[in-house]
Motif scaffolding. Structure first.
Motif, mmCIF file in Angstrom:
data_model
loop_
_atom_site.group_PDB
_atom_site.id
_atom_site.type_symbol
_atom_site.label_atom_id
_atom_site.label_comp_id
_atom_site.label_asym_id
_atom_site.label_seq_id
_atom_site.Cartn_x
_atom_site.Cartn_y
_atom_site.Cartn_z
ATOM 1 N N GLY A 73 0.802 -1.217 0.000
ATOM 2 C CA GLY A 73 0.000 0.000 0.000
ATOM 3 C C GLY A 73 0.832 1.261 0.000
ATOM 4 O O GLY A 73 0.461 2.268 -0.621
ATOM 5 N N LYS A 74 1.978 1.222 0.691
ATOM 6 C CA LYS A 74 2.851 2.394 0.724
ATOM 7 C C LYS A 74 3.387 2.756 -0.660
ATOM 8 O O LYS A 74 3.678 3.919 -0.949
ATOM 9 C CB LYS A 74 4.051 2.137 1.647
ATOM 10 N N THR A 75 3.564 1.741 -1.514
ATOM 11 C CA THR A 75 4.178 1.979 -2.823
ATOM 12 C C THR A 75 3.214 2.566 -3.846
ATOM 13 O O THR A 75 3.658 3.119 -4.853
ATOM 14 C CB THR A 75 4.760 0.662 -3.394
ATOM 15 N N VAL A 76 1.926 2.443 -3.598
ATOM 16 C CA VAL A 76 0.937 2.796 -4.623
ATOM 17 C C VAL A 76 1.018 4.248 -5.079
ATOM 18 O O VAL A 76 1.026 4.528 -6.284
ATOM 19 C CB VAL A 76 -0.484 2.432 -4.145
ATOM 20 N N PRO A 77 1.105 5.252 -4.172
ATOM 21 C CA PRO A 77 1.118 6.644 -4.653
ATOM 22 C C PRO A 77 2.271 6.964 -5.589
ATOM 23 O O PRO A 77 2.159 7.876 -6.417
ATOM 24 C CB PRO A 77 1.222 7.454 -3.351
ATOM 25 N N ASP A 78 3.380 6.214 -5.472
ATOM 26 C CA ASP A 78 4.558 6.502 -6.288
ATOM 27 C C ASP A 78 4.755 5.531 -7.450
ATOM 28 O O ASP A 78 5.470 5.853 -8.404
ATOM 29 C CB ASP A 78 5.820 6.462 -5.416
ATOM 30 N N VAL A 79 4.153 4.352 -7.377
ATOM 31 C CA VAL A 79 4.391 3.329 -8.396
ATOM 32 C C VAL A 79 3.168 3.097 -9.273
ATOM 33 O O VAL A 79 3.284 2.986 -10.493
ATOM 34 C CB VAL A 79 4.850 2.000 -7.752
ATOM 35 N N SER A 80 1.996 3.033 -8.674
ATOM 36 C CA SER A 80 0.844 2.587 -9.463
ATOM 37 C C SER A 80 -0.381 3.485 -9.365
ATOM 38 O O SER A 80 -1.481 3.069 -9.735
ATOM 39 C CB SER A 80 0.469 1.153 -9.069
ATOM 40 N N LEU A 81 -0.206 4.725 -8.909
ATOM 41 C CA LEU A 81 -1.358 5.624 -8.852
ATOM 42 C C LEU A 81 -1.916 5.862 -10.246
ATOM 43 O O LEU A 81 -3.131 5.969 -10.441
ATOM 44 C CB LEU A 81 -0.950 6.954 -8.209
ATOM 45 N N ASN A 82 -1.035 5.924 -11.252
ATOM 46 C CA ASN A 82 -1.469 6.152 -12.631
ATOM 47 C C ASN A 82 -1.315 4.896 -13.490
ATOM 48 O O ASN A 82 -1.178 4.974 -14.708
ATOM 49 C CB ASN A 82 -0.664 7.300 -13.233
ATOM 50 N N ALA A 83 -1.358 3.750 -12.842
ATOM 51 C CA ALA A 83 -1.194 2.491 -13.561
ATOM 52 C C ALA A 83 -2.478 2.089 -14.268
ATOM 53 O O ALA A 83 -3.583 2.321 -13.774
ATOM 54 C CB ALA A 83 -0.760 1.389 -12.610
ATOM 55 N N THR A 221 -9.041 -2.040 1.303
ATOM 56 C CA THR A 221 -8.110 -1.196 0.565
ATOM 57 C C THR A 221 -7.748 0.049 1.370
ATOM 58 O O THR A 221 -6.609 0.513 1.344
ATOM 59 C CB THR A 221 -8.707 -0.819 -0.804
ATOM 60 N N ARG A 222 -8.702 0.566 2.116
ATOM 61 C CA ARG A 222 -8.395 1.689 3.011
ATOM 62 C C ARG A 222 -7.476 1.238 4.142
ATOM 63 O O ARG A 222 -6.575 1.979 4.561
ATOM 64 C CB ARG A 222 -9.682 2.273 3.582
ATOM 65 N N LEU A 223 -7.718 0.032 4.658
ATOM 66 C CA LEU A 223 -6.886 -0.489 5.739
ATOM 67 C C LEU A 223 -5.424 -0.535 5.316
ATOM 68 O O LEU A 223 -4.522 -0.211 6.093
ATOM 69 C CB LEU A 223 -7.372 -1.886 6.124
ATOM 70 N N TRP A 224 -5.172 -0.924 4.051
ATOM 71 C CA TRP A 224 -3.791 -1.003 3.560
ATOM 72 C C TRP A 224 -3.307 0.345 3.017
ATOM 73 O O TRP A 224 -2.217 0.430 2.489
ATOM 74 C CB TRP A 224 -3.675 -2.076 2.475
ATOM 75 N N GLN A 225 -4.137 1.386 3.121
ATOM 76 C CA GLN A 225 -3.793 2.732 2.653
ATOM 77 C C GLN A 225 -3.387 2.713 1.179
ATOM 78 O O GLN A 225 -2.472 3.411 0.750
ATOM 79 C CB GLN A 225 -2.693 3.340 3.538
ATOM 80 N N ASN A 226 -4.088 1.881 0.419
ATOM 81 C CA ASN A 226 -3.874 1.788 -1.024
ATOM 82 C C ASN A 226 -4.721 2.865 -1.694
ATOM 83 O O ASN A 226 -5.946 2.819 -1.637
ATOM 84 C CB ASN A 226 -4.282 0.391 -1.497
ATOM 85 N N THR A 227 -4.068 3.828 -2.332
ATOM 86 C CA THR A 227 -4.760 5.002 -2.869
ATOM 87 C C THR A 227 -5.076 4.900 -4.363
ATOM 88 O O THR A 227 -5.461 5.895 -4.975
ATOM 89 C CB THR A 227 -3.911 6.258 -2.632
ATOM 90 N N SER A 228 -4.920 3.717 -4.954
ATOM 91 C CA SER A 228 -5.175 3.586 -6.386
ATOM 92 C C SER A 228 -6.614 4.003 -6.719
ATOM 93 O O SER A 228 -7.575 3.517 -6.133
ATOM 94 C CB SER A 228 -4.944 2.141 -6.828
ATOM 95 N N LYS A 229 -6.754 4.912 -7.672
ATOM 96 C CA LYS A 229 -8.051 5.518 -7.976
ATOM 97 C C LYS A 229 -9.087 4.489 -8.430
ATOM 98 O O LYS A 229 -10.286 4.642 -8.172
ATOM 99 C CB LYS A 229 -7.868 6.578 -9.064
ATOM 100 N N THR A 230 -8.634 3.443 -9.110
ATOM 101 C CA THR A 230 -9.576 2.474 -9.670
ATOM 102 C C THR A 230 -10.325 1.704 -8.592
ATOM 103 O O THR A 230 -11.355 1.101 -8.874
ATOM 104 C CB THR A 230 -8.851 1.469 -10.585
ATOM 105 N N HIS A 231 -9.824 1.724 -7.353
ATOM 106 C CA HIS A 231 -10.490 0.990 -6.278
ATOM 107 C C HIS A 231 -11.518 1.832 -5.536
ATOM 108 O O HIS A 231 -12.335 1.291 -4.780
ATOM 109 C CB HIS A 231 -9.454 0.475 -5.269
ATOM 110 N N PHE A 232 -11.490 3.142 -5.734
ATOM 111 C CA PHE A 232 -12.350 4.031 -4.958
ATOM 112 C C PHE A 232 -13.301 4.871 -5.804
ATOM 113 O O PHE A 232 -14.436 5.099 -5.422
ATOM 114 C CB PHE A 232 -11.482 4.996 -4.129
ATOM 115 N N ASP A 233 -12.800 5.334 -6.928
ATOM 116 C CA ASP A 233 -13.510 6.357 -7.699
ATOM 117 C C ASP A 233 -14.313 5.701 -8.815
ATOM 118 O O ASP A 233 -13.757 5.204 -9.802
ATOM 119 C CB ASP A 233 -12.476 7.336 -8.279
ATOM 120 N N GLY A 234 -15.643 5.712 -8.663
ATOM 121 C CA GLY A 234 -16.510 5.083 -9.642
ATOM 122 C C GLY A 234 -16.532 5.778 -10.989
ATOM 123 O O GLY A 234 -17.071 5.234 -11.958
ATOM 124 N N THR A 235 -15.950 6.974 -11.100
ATOM 125 C CA THR A 235 -15.923 7.669 -12.383
ATOM 126 C C THR A 235 -14.724 7.271 -13.233
ATOM 127 O O THR A 235 -14.587 7.733 -14.360
ATOM 128 C CB THR A 235 -15.896 9.200 -12.170
#
Length: 343
Positions: A73-83, A221-235
């Motif tokens: 989860g820590k890696t997501v903002p820098d590695v896969s936020l725009n994946a 996903t919130r518990l792991w602080q995974n910020t990937s947009k595809t898991h939260f944002d329905g748009t």
């Protein structure tokens, strides 16, 4: 000048780049309780201090995949936020147990880059490490992701594809200090099957199924602080659906594998893995396993077993690919890992 973080795009990476990820996190019994509620995990070594002490450990560590999710989860903002997609894993090692009270942080090194032919995306390989408060590596793994370019006209970097081991050797596995299965209590563990009872090529249908709920995957996903947009944002998708975090499927499949592999107590190595098809809320996850290899270790009573774990959303068990070599539509996950089991 904007103070918000738009995440890394493909042209922001370069070979040898080391990214120190925010934010360190101290883990405790709360993470274990939530992990067991979400999946629900019940391998004995991660459920009971007394059972773990009977296996030579000081207490019950944090579940191996719970620790993985925190580090990931820590890696997501820098590695896969725009994946666009998480494509695979290799050379994963659980180097030492994570104990309640440990503080974990993550860092990643860029080890490979390859722009795709469409010029719109590229593949980034990173080796990520979870590090505790004593600056000890507790988990490390390689993953590769397809990342969008910010500017499609930006020049392509030199292609570097890392040479990765297709399978970890048993000598690559780190056996926790003191682990001893000589006095293992099979009755309390839940099944009598030991290392010698499994045969190469054997397949196991884990029988049970769990329907994925929207609220549970969002909480996980919130518990792991995974910020990937595809898991939260329905748009983010035209159909308005939120993609289930692939790690959620991994943990669910691992939990289901208890029925038939209750004594595969600890995950020690990750040889490879693919999220074959997307998973959405409402899908019912089932799992089956195949025994790929077995090896002895130097620890008393401890054997290593290499398993293929397949998660599905229907379809007949033990079916994986079609005649064209592609994963069948009902296959969600194909994971190749080493586990530690009493001999």
């Amino acid at each position: 000048m904007s103070k918000t973080n738009a995440g890394f795009f493909f042209e922001d990476y370069h070979i040898g780049q080391v990214i120190r990820h925010a934010v360190p996190r101290t883990v405790g019994s709360g993470e274990r309780a939530l992990y067991h509620a979400l999946y629900p995990a019940r391998h004995a070594l991660y459920s009971s201090d007394a059972f773990a002490q009977g296996c030579g450990l000081a207490a019950s560590p944090l579940d191996d995949l719970a620790a993985f999710h925190v580090v990931f989860g820590k890696t997501v903002p820098d590695v896969s936020l725009n994946a666009r997609a998480n494509l695979g894993y290799a050379e994963g090692r659980w180097v030492m147990p994570v104990w309640p009270g440990d503080t974990l942080r993550s860092e990643s090194e860029v080890i490979g880059l390859k722009q795709n032919s469409n010029g719109k995306t590229g593949v980034v390989w990173v080796r990520s490490r979870g590090i505790n408060q004593h600056d000890e590596v507790v988990i490390e793994y390689v993953r590769w992701v397809m990342v969008k370019k910010r500017d499609e006209a930006a020049p392509a970097p030199e292609t570097v594809v890392p040479d990765l081991k297709p399978v970890l050797d048993v000598s690559d596995l780190a056996i926790p200090e003191g682990l001893n299965f000589s006095g293992y209590d099979f009755g309390l563990a839940g099944e009598p099957h030991r290392w010698g009872d499994y045969q190469l090529g054997e397949t196991i249908d884990h029988v049970d199924g769990v329907t994925i709920e929207e609220a549970e995957h969002m909480m996980a996903t919130r518990l792991w602080q995974n910020t990937s947009k595809t898991h939260f944002d329905g748009t983010m998708r035209d159909d308005g659906a939120r993609l289930i975090y692939g790690g959620h499927v991994i943990s669910m499949a691992r939990t289901l594998s208890f029925n038939g592999l209750a004594n595969a107590q600890m995950i020690a190595g990750l040889n490879g893995g693919a999220h074959a098809n997307p998973c959405f809320a409402g899908d019912t996850v089932r799992a089956w396993s195949e025994v790929l290899d077995k090896a002895e270790t130097g620890a008393p009573g401890v054997g290593a077993i290499r398993l293929r774990l397949v998660a599905t959303k229907g379809g007949a068990p033990f079916t994986l690919r079609g005649e064209d070599g592609k994963y069948l539509p009902h296959v969600l996950l194909d994971l190749d890992y080493w586990a530690l089991m009493p001999m």
